[in-house]
Design a protein around this motif. Sequence first.
Motif, short mmCIF file in Angstrom:
data_model
loop_
_atom_site.label_atom_id
_atom_site.label_comp_id
_atom_site.label_asym_id
_atom_site.label_seq_id
_atom_site.Cartn_x
_atom_site.Cartn_y
_atom_site.Cartn_z
N LEU A 61 43.77 44.78 39.90
CA LEU A 61 44.12 45.28 41.23
C LEU A 61 44.16 46.81 41.24
CD1 LEU A 61 45.19 44.28 44.04
CD2 LEU A 61 47.46 44.70 43.14
N VAL A 62 44.86 47.37 40.27
CA VAL A 62 45.09 48.82 40.27
C VAL A 62 43.84 49.59 39.86
CG1 VAL A 62 46.43 50.67 39.17
CG2 VAL A 62 47.55 48.54 39.85
N GLN A 63 43.10 49.07 38.86
CA GLN A 63 41.98 49.85 38.32
C GLN A 63 40.66 49.54 39.01
OE1 GLN A 63 41.82 49.92 34.03
NE2 GLN A 63 44.02 49.67 33.84
N LEU A 96 41.83 47.90 44.16
CA LEU A 96 42.37 48.88 45.10
C LEU A 96 41.49 50.13 45.21
CD1 LEU A 96 46.27 48.70 44.76
CD2 LEU A 96 44.89 48.11 46.73
N PRO A 97 41.02 50.69 44.08
CA PRO A 97 40.13 51.85 44.24
C PRO A 97 38.89 51.52 45.08
CG PRO A 97 40.80 51.64 41.96
CD PRO A 97 41.32 50.42 42.66
N LEU A 98 38.37 50.30 44.93
CA LEU A 98 37.17 49.96 45.70
C LEU A 98 37.50 49.70 47.17
CD1 LEU A 98 35.37 47.76 43.05
CD2 LEU A 98 34.57 49.92 43.99
N ALA A 99 38.72 49.20 47.42
CA ALA A 99 39.12 48.93 48.81
C ALA A 99 39.66 50.19 49.48
CB ALA A 99 40.18 47.83 48.84
N VAL A 118 48.21 43.28 49.93
CA VAL A 118 47.82 42.80 48.59
C VAL A 118 48.27 41.35 48.41
CG1 VAL A 118 48.28 43.08 46.13
CG2 VAL A 118 47.80 45.08 47.55
N MET A 119 49.52 41.07 48.81
CA MET A 119 50.02 39.69 48.71
C MET A 119 49.16 38.74 49.52
SD MET A 119 54.13 40.00 49.01
CE MET A 119 54.23 38.46 49.93
N ALA A 120 48.84 39.18 50.74
CA ALA A 120 48.06 38.31 51.63
C ALA A 120 46.65 38.09 51.08
CB ALA A 120 47.99 38.91 53.03
N ALA A 121 46.08 39.14 50.45
CA ALA A 121 44.74 39.00 49.89
C ALA A 121 44.77 38.03 48.71
CB ALA A 121 44.20 40.36 49.45
N ARG A 122 45.88 38.04 47.98
CA ARG A 122 46.02 37.13 46.82
C ARG A 122 46.28 35.69 47.27
NH1 ARG A 122 46.00 40.12 41.73
NH2 ARG A 122 44.05 41.02 42.37
N GLN A 123 47.08 35.56 48.33
CA GLN A 123 47.41 34.22 48.81
C GLN A 123 46.99 34.10 50.27
OE1 GLN A 123 51.56 34.58 47.34
NE2 GLN A 123 51.25 32.45 46.76
N VAL A 168 32.54 41.94 40.67
CA VAL A 168 33.38 43.00 40.11
C VAL A 168 34.73 42.43 39.69
CG1 VAL A 168 34.65 45.10 40.69
CG2 VAL A 168 32.24 44.89 41.31
N ARG A 169 35.28 41.57 40.53
CA ARG A 169 36.58 40.99 40.21
C ARG A 169 36.49 40.15 38.94
NH1 ARG A 169 37.99 38.12 44.97
NH2 ARG A 169 37.71 40.08 46.06
N GLU A 170 35.38 39.37 38.84
CA GLU A 170 35.21 38.54 37.65
C GLU A 170 35.00 39.42 36.42
OE1 GLU A 170 31.73 35.99 37.32
OE2 GLU A 170 33.09 34.37 36.72
N ALA A 171 34.24 40.51 36.60
CA ALA A 171 34.00 41.42 35.49
C ALA A 171 35.31 42.06 35.03
CB ALA A 171 33.01 42.51 35.90
N ALA A 172 36.19 42.38 35.98
CA ALA A 172 37.48 42.98 35.61
C ALA A 172 38.26 42.04 34.71
CB ALA A 172 38.28 43.32 36.87
N LEU A 173 38.26 40.74 35.07
CA LEU A 173 38.93 39.77 34.20
C LEU A 173 38.18 39.65 32.88
CD1 LEU A 173 39.80 36.91 36.73
CD2 LEU A 173 41.29 38.71 35.85
N GLY A 174 36.84 39.67 32.97
CA GLY A 174 36.00 39.50 31.79
C GLY A 174 36.21 40.57 30.74
N VAL A 175 36.46 41.83 31.18
CA VAL A 175 36.66 42.89 30.19
C VAL A 175 38.11 42.89 29.69
CG1 VAL A 175 34.87 44.37 31.16
CG2 VAL A 175 37.25 44.66 31.88
#
Lengths: 255, 507
Positions: free
Chosen positions: B125-127, B130-133, B35-40, B110-117
Amino acid sequence: MIRLIDVTRRFGDRLAVDRVSLDVAEGESLVLIGGSGSGKTTTCKMINRLVEPSAGRVLVDGQDVAHQSGPRLRRRIGYVFQRLGLFPHMTVAENIGVTPRLLGWDADRVRVRVRELLELVELDADAVAERRPDSLSGGQAQRVAVARALAAAPPVLLMDEPFGALDPLTRERLQGSFERIRRELRLTVVFVTHDMIEAMRLGDRIAVMSDGRLVQVGTARQLYEAPVDATVRELFAAPRRQARLIESRLERGAP
Amino acid sequence: MTELLARLPETTAAHLGLSLAALTLGVAVAVPLGVMAARQPRLAGPLVGVASVLQTIPGLALLAFMVPVLAALGLTSIGVLPALLGLFLYSLLPVLRNTITGLAGVDPAVREAALGVGMTPRESLVQAELPLALPVILAGIRISATWTVGTATLATPVGAPSLGSYIFGGLQTRNYAAVLVGCAASAVLALMIDGLLRALALGLERRRRRVTTASLAGLLGLGAIGASPAVCTLGTRDEAPIVIGAKTFSESQILAQVLAGRITEQTGDAVRTVDSLGSTVVFDALEHGQIDAYVDYSGTLWTTVLGRGEPRPGRTELLDEVGRALAEERGVHVVAALGFENTWVLAMPRAQAERLSVRRLGDLAPHAPRLRMGGDYEIFQRAEWAALVTAYDLRFAEQRTLDPSLMYEAVRSGQVDLVAGLSTDGRLAALDLVVLEDDRAVMPPYDAVILASERLRRERPDVIAAMRRLAGTIDDATMRELNRRVTEAGESPAAAAAWFLGRPLPP
């Protein structure tokens, strides 16, 4: 309700948005129109801090958004994305209920709200609530995206070319539904499009953008009667040319 | 074989426990790192790089390397801990890589939508992410599980009980049924864990609550079975305060059983044996008090442990010097010499020796370039080998490293022309191999000696005394007979030891 003051956004060397100032009154629908790369989407995203301005200020409801937490701000502002972004691992009902759940609503209240919204966007709750987004038609998915944006009853709705990918007939039906919903809920709306007919149909006022700059803002009539430049004039000219083309072909008895 | 099978449930449970513990640790560390590596993304390269390097280290080496590392840190350096640590490091890469790939594969919309909502990055990440990955991450965990269960068979040489004891022990004693049992049991475990993880992935993806619950219950059940030996061992630890070590070959294992039998007989104490430890692992373990005693050879101690070379004193003087140096430098004590010598010898089939008229190593040099040489895991690495080839000017056509039992099979079937074996090996006589005389006395003497830890010497003089009574009781012929019983007649090391202990002690 929404005020942009000299808002600028740079991506590297490129000026995506250049000193844009705009006011959107409560209950008003403002359409941002322009070609691709004109800065309309970036302008829209700076309202709920999905994109941070490089300079300038954005006020929502009199408050500078820079001083608010992004997530909390976005829970009060509905957003419909160009590419929808429905969560593929969640059911339709879960997608719509996501913001209310983030706000800590209890399960019963979320369930009632989801049915209300499905009704509002004219979907059969029993038929679609438990389905996954990938089993929906384009029009249905778009209605779900609108329902999700409205779930927490936000006073402000941002829409980024939401109907762009639909076939013309479905688009017209959705435009009709949306127009009704917006008036019913007295929403303040910022709507991004490149389609002048859509802009005229859904916008109380139209803001024309080009190369990151705001070219002209006004009602459709004001823009038509006193266009400041060729870009604005062309917005009206193009659809009329198309309409004339259709008429002349048919009059000449085209097969 | 029945006695082997009787221990199968216990061994399988221990193997399962070790594998699942390592896998759980691996997942617990690799997913957050991913997760850290995916973020950075700047972290991703170095992290995956390190995990990949760990992965390229052969499993046996990685596990064995943990022994000196743990010893240097002052921790328990043999047994479950080094195995757990090695397997844990081994399990990281697939989980880490798939976590990064899985998260990178989430649609940016999807990531942008997660921030958008209105999700925070953590909620996104959690909702959403990660579920999608999850299917990709679970695929990584499945690869890791299969590797870990397989590699856990290599835990035996570092002292952790595992199904590897069937494989290592079986290879030593030419008991291929045991090898097969070890492999089959480990394969069944790997398939079971993989099947449960696949069911879990399916249950989560398709939201079949019953499938999800059942597969989780299955995994927890396996975990409980795996945890049972650990719990039992914790309870019984104090009842077996004396631990005898053994190396990976049968002679060492027989002698460990002889020591254990004699100690129990004389003191009434329970004794535990730890089989199949690596050759240097076993000395480290003694030095750091992880085991209390084992049998080693004076020549090995001289060259490999003490790092001495020429000039070399004679047999008796060397034994005295080794005893003095070990006590002073390493805090390890020579209790007694057993009475036999087990030296490295070069041997070839009688017919060939006669055809080439080779009787001594001195005769070998002109023939060497046409001869294929077979040796066990150690010989070609040892200083004695370098001394031998220099002294006799030996350049063989080929040098092949083989498991001892396979090495004798190779010389029997003519796939190698001569072998470097141990002088007490029962197979030398059984295969009618001619031992070539070391006419220039290049090889050091290899008296078998009992070594004991400082703790044992200080706290248990009675145990030391019991072991000392074994001094001079096993001559070359007795040792060859003991070895023959195990490698040729298929007796267990314990049975062979019992046969020996049943013989009266000399007055």
